[in-house]
Design an enzyme around this catalytic site. Structure first.
Site, PDB file in Angstrom:
ATOM      1  CG  ASP A 148      -2.068  -0.911   1.159  1.00  0.00           C
ATOM      2  OD1 ASP A 148      -2.114  -1.725   0.234  1.00  0.00           O
ATOM      3  OD2 ASP A 148      -2.936  -0.831   2.059  1.00  0.00           O
ATOM      4  CG  HIS A 195       2.211  -0.171   4.290  1.00  0.00           C
ATOM      5  ND1 HIS A 195       1.906  -1.122   5.238  1.00  0.00           N
ATOM      6  CD2 HIS A 195       1.098   0.599   4.152  1.00  0.00           C
ATOM      7  CE1 HIS A 195       0.660  -0.941   5.659  1.00  0.00           C
ATOM      8  NE2 HIS A 195       0.152   0.110   5.021  1.00  0.00           N
TER       9      HIS A 195
END
Length: 347
Positions: free
Chosen positions: A162, A307
């Site tokens: 992400d 992430h």
């Protein structure tokens, strides 16, 4: 004391810094979204060379800079809607307004931590939104447009990243994925897509899939349905300009869901892609802990949350080889989030 307000727009970030008297301490500056590390270093230098402390203020619709700023040891505060004037449909309130809010009443702003991120102190609102949207989420699931994992009877998993693309770390993640020959899904934010379209093309050219992760990583309970739809559509448009297709999956920032955002998804658009394994890499617990967290909780069909942007993600990169090796040793096959949900990615 100094007060630095950071506003976001379609073009990037505007910064204004005022002193205790409300006088500009420096000329206003503008930073493109690919220059957040430079912005952070610039603020660090101001704090280091000033005889006064500095509070850095963002609003709750800006979830892309606080991670980098808090990792640098800066005093970062969040201004919530009830202490600010109304925002435009797209963008935050002006940087000067944020700085002035801090100058006039610093205690009305929430200090942010690495562990809590941009959501620090808003857990009740987070859970209330999910509770109120449970019916709409169930309907999306019934229609096959919401998932947190895939089938449990196949040794397939989806590795997802992400908050990117990041000008440095996304490339490092891609190199590791290529070394092991595995695929992943990157849930990208529109601000970074617009600033780094070449990185988005690199992701796709390497055989990975893309997801929509809003434009500015906002706290969804603070958006109207219209504001949410604009964030979703502007990000899809930016991805389409970069690579020629629109993502078929969407991941909400922080995993937030609200009745307003879910109603927009029910009306049409990408499927809601959640996860069942949180690596907790965003809290920076150390590479070994990130790896062990994933391997302890993974199951057939799992969607793994990691992430590649939105903060200091060096620990995520360092943990990734161990994550991949551990999953390969258990005979897991890496597929895209789209494929795991039975939704072919558009190309």
């Amino acid at each position: 004391m100094l007060y630095a307000g950071i506003a976001w727009s379609a073009e990037g970030y505007d910064v204004e810094i005022v002193d205790d008297a409300g006088v500009r301490a420096l000329a206003p500056t503008r930073w493109s979204a690919d220059r957040v590390p430079e912005l952070t270093s610039w603020l660090e230098r101001i704090v280091r060379h000033s005889a006064e402390p500095c509070a850095v203020v963002v609003d709750s619709t800006n979830g892309l800079v606080d991670g980098t700023l808090t990792a640098a040891g800066l005093d970062v505060r969040r201004a919530d809607p009830w202490v600010l004037p109304d925002r435009p449909e797209f963008g935050s309130v002006p940087a000067r307004t944020l700085a002035e809010r801090a100058r006039r009443d610093l205690m009305s702003l929430s200090p942010l931590t690495a562990e809590g991120g941009g959501q620090t102190g808003r857990d009740d609102d987070y859970h209330d939104g999910i509770r109120r949207g449970a019916g709409a989420e169930a309907e999306l699931t019934r229609r096959g447009r919401c998932f947190r994992h895939g089938p449990r009877d196949r040794r397939e998993i989806a590795l997802t990243f992400d908050d990117g693309p990041d000008p440095v770390l996304t490339g490092e993640v891609l190199a590791i994925l290529a070394r092991y020959g595995v695929s992943a899904t990157f849930f990208c934010v529109g601000l970074h897509v617009a600033a780094l379209p070449d990185e988005v093309r690199r992701i796709v050219d390497a055989g990975h899939s893309l997801g929509n992760h809003t434009w500015s990583h906002p706290f969804l309970p603070d958006l109207t349905a219209r504001q949410f739809r604009i964030q979703l559509d502007r990000t899809s448009d930016a991805v389409e300009r970069a690579v020629g297709f629109v993502p078929t999956v969407f991941r909400p920032p922080y995993g937030c869901r609200t009745p307003e955002s879910l109603a927009e998804l029910l009306a049409g658009g990408p499927a809601l892609a959640l996860w069942d394994v949180d690596s907790w890499d965003w809290a920076r617990p150390g590479p070994e802990k990130i790896t062990s967290t994933v391997l302890e909780h993974v199951r057939p069909g799992s969607v793994i949350l990691m992430h590649d942007g939105g903060g200091d993600r060096r620990q995520s990169v360092q943990a990734l080889p161990g994550v991949i090796e551990g999953l390969l040793a258990r005979d897991y096959r890496f597929v895209s989030a789209d494929a795991l949900a039975g939704r072919p990615a558009e190309r």
